[in-house]
Design an enzyme around this catalytic site. Structure first.
Site, PDB file in Angstrom:
ATOM      1  N   SER A  39       1.081  -0.965   0.157  1.00 34.41           N
ATOM      2  CA  SER A  39       0.361  -0.539   0.129  1.00 34.41           C
ATOM      3  C   SER A  39       0.798   1.478   0.046  1.00 34.41           C
ATOM      4  O   SER A  39       1.515   1.328  -0.990  1.00 34.41           O
ATOM      5  CB  SER A  39      -1.291   0.083   0.762  1.00 34.41           C
ATOM      6  N   ASP A  63      -5.644  -3.896  -2.246  1.00 29.92           N
ATOM      7  CA  ASP A  63      -4.981  -3.387  -1.158  1.00 29.92           C
ATOM      8  C   ASP A  63      -3.929  -4.960  -0.610  1.00 29.92           C
ATOM      9  O   ASP A  63      -5.021  -6.009  -0.246  1.00 29.92           O
ATOM     10  CB  ASP A  63      -4.982  -2.506  -0.395  1.00 29.92           C
TER      11      ASP A  63
END
Length: 253
Positions: free
Chosen positions: A44, A156
């Site tokens: 991320s 993610d």
């Protein structure tokens, strides 16, 4: 500090949206101590910082880049049935700063982690477009449109492994350092659907955190209880926290 002289170090940078500013301070301090980072991984927000560093951007250059972040320049509204926003601008930002590169061409070996939203498998990103990989690893589900790559829909990586240690534990290094941003930070009362979705995602990350101390020699876990993961105005303070925490760690070695 002498303990790290001549040592090969691997660094894993965890996710946390705006809290990723901490990573910049970590890199600044490690550079001051002359730490030789041989491998770097990111999930991320950690993927953004890891990519910039792996392709030769100095900590000071990365600091200038992140201090200029504005949400309007990082995301756009979308009519997609999969999400509210697109993070294509994050991919464009990566291209603007390191070019239209492939991960395997980085100066420091680079790994990122994403999640296949179809079958829940962890996807290791070590080849192919750097900008696309960054878009995938930063794709908070429900907020950003999943990234299609090799027939998979990716979101993610923090869902499965927020501090990406698994991709560096087998590397030929002397020391592994992980940076955990979600161990303690605040959540403000949501003001809109974006904040509702992000808080929900972050609670999931905390609940499913697959960090095992035995996988890292050092885990840097700054106290971020007074900070939230959305406010970009905190960036300077977060960089300073990362810097101070890392200097403290180095002095204690």
């Amino acid at each position: 500090m002498k303990n790290l002289k001549g040592k090969k170090v691997a660094l894993a940078l965890g996710g946390g949206s705006v809290l990723g500013g901490v990573h910049v301070g970590v890199l600044k301090a490690l550079e001051e101590y002359g730490v030789d980072i041989k491998y770097i991984s990111g999930t991320s927000a950690g993927g953004i910082i890891a990519s910039l560093y792996a392709f030769g951007k100095s900590p000071k250059e990365i600091e200038r880049i992140v201090l200029n972040f504005e949400w309007k320049n990082l995301v756009t509204l979308t009519l997609s049935k999969f999400a509210i926003l697109s993070n294509e601008k994050i991919g464009e930002m990566i291209k603007e700063n390191i070019g239209d590169t492939n991960i395997e061409d980085s100066k420091i070996p680079l790994s990122m982690i994403a999640t296949d939203i179809t079958d829940g498998k962890k996807i290791l990103l070590e080849k192919g477009s750097t900008s696309v990989a960054v878009m995938a690893t930063t794709c908070v589900p429900g907020i950003f449109i999943p990234v299609e790559l090799d027939g998979r829909l990716l979101v993610d990586g923090g869902i499965l492994e927020n501090v990406p240690l698994s991709c560096i534990i087998e590397k030929d290094v002397d020391l592994i350092i992980g940076v955990d941003l979600v161990c303690a930070h605040s959540h403000k009362k949501p003001q809109n659907i974006i904040e509702v979705l992000y808080n929900s995602f972050n609670f999931l990350v905390k609940a499913n955190k697959l960090i095992h101390s035995k996988e890292a020699d050092i885990i840097i876990k700054p106290d971020l209880s007074n900070y939230n993961a959305i406010d970009l105005a905190q960036m300077r303070e977060l960089i300073e926290i990362g810097y101070k925490e890392t200097r403290k760690m180095m002095k204690n070695l």
